[in-house]
Design an enzyme around this catalytic site. Structure first.
Site: not given
Ligand SMILES: Cc1ncc(COP(=O)(O)O)c(C=O)c1O
Length: 390
Positions: A46, A132, A175, A179, A204, A207, A238
């Site tokens: 990522n 997610h 989102e 993802s 969120d 990405h 990411k």
């Molecule tokens: C859409 C989404 N939100 C939150 C997260 C969590 O973020 P982090 O990896 O910083 O804990 C991720 C990835 O792991 C994600 O893909």
């Protein structure tokens, strides 16, 4: 008596369904890595902007360790907040175009702390079906009723909002870049629906951070919707090449999170090095504002080649490109064939994605030159044919 016998049974079941997962060790994390003297294209990283290995970020992290030490040694509300955390939160708020921002140990912690702070037992969460796992877990932690709307279907969201009109506070979870399929929501429409129905909206941007919008400020910035989206969640792990999560929001939501965000109150503050590298990543975005646009252009040329050959990439419009294989076996088979040709692309299976839509998920990063992507598309198309996907 073997008290752990049930664990072997569970694992056997996973193995039979081709669902057992393994941890593999890689020499480093970028989009192009050297394994046993061979260059391998990594489409599972990522590190979208190829920042994780940039010397500016490493230098800033080392400087932060020299200035503040290796750890923060306490939670944010005790003595763990250092000047570098304060500076990063100011810069994140500026980057996202919001009055305030608050830092968490990870994106997972940001979501699992924010949702339960905003809604509780007598409230309702309206979540896109593809959100997610960190938001699903957050919803469960909150004790609020969880209803799911069809992916990117604003009409269905509106129907559900009307159906659950008198159920306390309402919170919508979406989102900005999904993802697992790289699709983008109809944000303007969803934001208008949220306002009309007096529902809070959390987007969120994990990405999209660093990738979409001016200087990588995200989709909300791109659409000028900072006033209609209450919470812009993001991650530093990411596009920004480091670690940690954050929320950009109003001053009052920030104050609420300081008082009610359990992942902030009951967990140690992120180490200074993490804040240092994130600040350096934001500086890179200021100096090189077109990185996200370059990435999108490369990804779109790559996706077109795959689509022209007949591969199904769902509604991907971004750097995340799924190749739908259908069965778990086909997804695993395709990933295996790609690995033989020095392409790392991990198979994603249920429960992470809906049953029957197992896929190989490709993430394009700036470590991938156009020439790499051209060669990779040929390899992927050939492997898909051999696997019977095409
Ligand atoms: C859409 C989404 N939100 C939150 C997260 C969590 O973020 P982090 O990896 O910083 O804990 C991720 C990835 O792991 C994600 O893909």
């Amino acid at each position: 008596m073997n008290r752990e016998a049930w664990i072997d049974d569970e694992l056997r079941k996973l193995r039979v369904d081709n669902l057992e997962r393994h941890i593999r060790v890689f020499p480093h994390a970028g989009g192009k890595i050297n394994i046993d003297g061979h260059e391998v294209l990594n489409f599972s990283s990522n590190d979208y902007l190829n920042l994780a290995g940039r010397p500016e970020l490493a230098r800033a992290a080392k400087r932060a360790i020299d200035d503040f030490g290796a750890g923060s040694a306490a939670s944010r509300l005790v003595t763990g907040t250092l000047p570098i955390h304060d500076e990063l939160e100011m810069q994140l708020a500026r980057h996202k175009g919001y009055p305030a921002a608050i830092l968490f140990g990870s994106g997972y912690l940001a979501n699992s702390s924010t949702v339960p702070a905003l809604v509780g037992r007598n409230d309702t969460i309206f979540a896109d079906r593809f959100i997610h796992a960190s938001m699903i877990d957050a919803a469960k932690l909150s004790d609020a009723r969880l209803v799911r709307f069809r992916h990117n279907d604003c009409g269905h969201l509106e129907e559900l909002l009307t159906m659950h009109a008198d159920k306390g506070r309402r919170l919508i979870l979406i989102e900005s870049v999904y993802s697992m399929d790289g699709s983008i929501p109809p944000l303007r429409e969803i934001a208008a629906t949220a306002e009309k129905n007096n529902a809070l909206l959390l987007v969120d941007e994990a990405h999209a951070t660093g990738v979409l919008g001016p200087r990588g400020g995200g989709l909300i910035r791109q659409e000028h919707l900072e006033e209609s989206v209450n919470v812009a969640m993001g991650t530093l792990s990411k596009g920004l090449g480091g670690y940690g999560g954050f929320v950009a929001c109003s001053e009052s939501i920030r104050k609420l999170l300081v008082n009610r965000g359990r992942g902030l109150i009951y967990s140690t503050a992120p180490p200074p090095s993490v804040a240092g590298s994130a600040l350096a990543a934001l500086e890179v975005l200021d100096k090189e504002p077109d990185l996200g646009t370059i990435l999108m252009e490369r990804a779109s040329r790559f996706r077109k080649r795959l689509n022209d050959a007949g591969l199904d990439t769902l509604d991907s419009q971004t750097q995340i490109i799924p190749i739908i294989a259908g069965s778990n076996e086909s997804a695993l088979g395709l990933a295996e064939r790609l690995l033989e040709d020095r392409i790392i692309a991990i198979a994603i299976r249920p429960p992470t994605v809906p049953k029957g839509t197992a896929r190989v998920r490709l993430s394009v990063t700036l470590a991938h030159e156009d020439r790499d992507l051209e060669q990779a598309s040929e390899v992927i198309i050939r492997a898909a044919r051999n696997e019977g996907i095409l």
